[in-house]
Design an enzyme around this catalytic site. Structure first.
Site, mmCIF file in Angstrom:
data_model
loop_
_atom_site.group_PDB
_atom_site.id
_atom_site.type_symbol
_atom_site.label_atom_id
_atom_site.label_comp_id
_atom_site.label_asym_id
_atom_site.label_seq_id
_atom_site.Cartn_x
_atom_site.Cartn_y
_atom_site.Cartn_z
ATOM 1 N N TYR A 31 83.145 3.726 -26.677
ATOM 2 C CA TYR A 31 82.737 2.552 -27.440
ATOM 3 C C TYR A 31 81.219 2.418 -27.425
ATOM 4 C CZ TYR A 31 81.549 -0.282 -23.310
ATOM 5 O OH TYR A 31 80.948 -0.770 -22.179
ATOM 6 N N LYS A 147 80.362 6.436 -21.994
ATOM 7 C CA LYS A 147 80.638 5.028 -22.329
ATOM 8 C C LYS A 147 82.109 4.912 -22.733
ATOM 9 C CE LYS A 147 78.348 1.043 -24.457
ATOM 10 N NZ LYS A 147 78.254 0.178 -23.304
ATOM 11 N N GLU A 179 74.091 0.742 -10.744
ATOM 12 C CA GLU A 179 73.877 -0.136 -11.894
ATOM 13 C C GLU A 179 74.813 -1.336 -11.741
ATOM 14 O OE1 GLU A 179 75.155 1.602 -15.637
ATOM 15 O OE2 GLU A 179 76.943 2.471 -14.708
ATOM 16 N N LEU A 203 75.329 4.610 -16.629
ATOM 17 C CA LEU A 203 75.246 4.769 -18.084
ATOM 18 C C LEU A 203 73.762 4.814 -18.472
ATOM 19 C CD1 LEU A 203 76.946 4.727 -20.768
ATOM 20 C CD2 LEU A 203 76.225 2.347 -20.942
HETATM 21 C C1 LIG Z 1 77.941 -0.085 -17.048
HETATM 22 C C2 LIG Z 1 76.844 -0.357 -18.009
HETATM 23 N N1 LIG Z 1 75.604 0.033 -17.696
HETATM 24 C C3 LIG Z 1 74.563 -0.198 -18.524
HETATM 25 C C4 LIG Z 1 74.747 -0.853 -19.731
HETATM 26 C C5 LIG Z 1 73.569 -1.093 -20.629
HETATM 27 O O1 LIG Z 1 73.618 -0.240 -21.734
HETATM 28 P P1 LIG Z 1 72.874 -0.603 -23.090
HETATM 29 O O2 LIG Z 1 71.472 -0.949 -22.726
HETATM 30 O O3 LIG Z 1 72.966 0.633 -23.893
HETATM 31 O O4 LIG Z 1 73.600 -1.767 -23.683
HETATM 32 C C6 LIG Z 1 76.027 -1.266 -20.102
HETATM 33 C C7 LIG Z 1 76.239 -1.938 -21.388
HETATM 34 O O5 LIG Z 1 77.345 -2.190 -21.805
HETATM 35 C C8 LIG Z 1 77.101 -1.007 -19.231
HETATM 36 O O6 LIG Z 1 78.354 -1.380 -19.541
#
Ligand SMILES: Cc1ncc(COP(=O)(O)O)c(C=O)c1O
Length: 286
Positions: A31, A147, A179, A203
């Site tokens: 996603y 993701k 994270e 991620l």
């Molecule tokens: C586990 C995780 N880490 C980091 C992020 C941040 O990613 P982004 O900056 O691409 O939204 C998300 C965003 O959904 C996430 O679910």
């Protein structure tokens, strides 16, 4: 409100997903969430690239080119007249009947794509006040770079935070901060900004990518290297980042103040730089 179902824009009520869809049964899918400001999608190419990279990692053939996907997403934003909001889209490996863990023969796979939009204003109040976070062991799998729609580990971590009235759960593995449950985690110590490097443990956030760029351009000191839970607890400033949250200050950790408990100067600076970057791409923010 319209949605995308495969390649069509349709009424939400007309979407039919098979109960043996592998996304539904196995969480076998990917996603993305992209933010729109003033009707323009911010960092759309980066999000699409990440979905294509994820698809490669799970041997899922994308049913469209990057450009086709981009145009499809833009058309839904226009159709639903989204000014400031989010578009969520996901792609699953489709109907896997009869149920079997193994990937079906790629020739027989028809991926299922869906997308929907939500109006989500920027939360300027929260951004100026900051949020509370807890720290929690990272119990997730070792492909956090994908993701994936299989988010139970993240969901459970977020639930632990919500149980104690906190906004987010910052996770750590073997003493190293990875994270948060749905955002990247950052800390600032002695004017240096730290965040975990990309790899399989986190991620690769698109917001993280933007923050690294604007911080470096502004001459701020940034180290993309692992830091410990102890360091996090001694930090001068802490923040989390994601597409929806942008640069969100964390002012308490496990109930204790971060620094003096107020939003600090470097986080404030990053918020300003981020808003400038969004303005540059999407126009003046309201
Ligand atoms: C586990 C995780 N880490 C980091 C992020 C941040 O990613 P982004 O900056 O691409 O939204 C998300 C965003 O959904 C996430 O679910």
């Amino acid at each position: 409100m319209k949605v995308i179902w495969n390649k069509e824009i349709v009424d939400r009520a007309s979407v039919k997903i098979d109960l043996e869809d592998r996304g539904y049964q196995f969480g076998d899918g990917l996603y993305e969430v992209i933010r729109a400001y003033n009707g323009t999608l911010f960092t759309i190419d980066e999000h699409i690239d990440r979905m294509f990279r994820g698809a490669d990692k799970i041997d899922l053939k994308m049913p469209f080119t990057k450009e086709e996907l981009k145009q499809l997403i833009i058309s839904l934003i226009k159709e639903n007249q989204i000014d400031t909001g989010n578009i969520y889209f996901q792609l699953t490996r489709g109907n896997g009947s009869p149920r079997n863990h193994a990937y079906p023969d790629p020739e027989k796979v028809t991926p299922v794509f869906t997308a929907s939009t939500t109006v989500v204003p920027r939360d300027a109040v929260l951004m100026s006040k900051g949020v509370a976070a807890i720290t929690i062991p990272d119990m997730r799998w070792l492909h956090c770079d994908i993701k994936s729609i299989s988010l139970l580990g993240n969901v459970m971590a977020k639930h632990e935070a919500h149980k104690v009235g906190a906004f987010e759960a910052i996770q750590h593995r073997d003493g190293i901060v990875t994270e948060a449950s749905s955002s990247n985690s950052w800390m600032i110590k002695d004017d240096v900004i730290y965040t975990h490097p990309d790899g399989n443990l986190i991620l690769a956030g698109i917001t993280k990518l933007v923050i690294l760029k604007i911080a470096r351009e502004a001459g701020l000191k940034v180290k993309e290297e692992p830091y410990t839970l102890e360091q996090l607890k001694q930090a001068d400033e802490v923040f989390i980042s994601s597409t929806t949250l942008e640069v969100m200050p964390v002012v308490t950790l496990d109930g204790a103040s971060v620094g003096d408990g107020k939003v600090g100067p470097i986080v404030t600076k990053l918020q300003e730089l981020y808003a400038q970057e969004v303005t540059r791409v999407c126009g003046e923010l309201v």
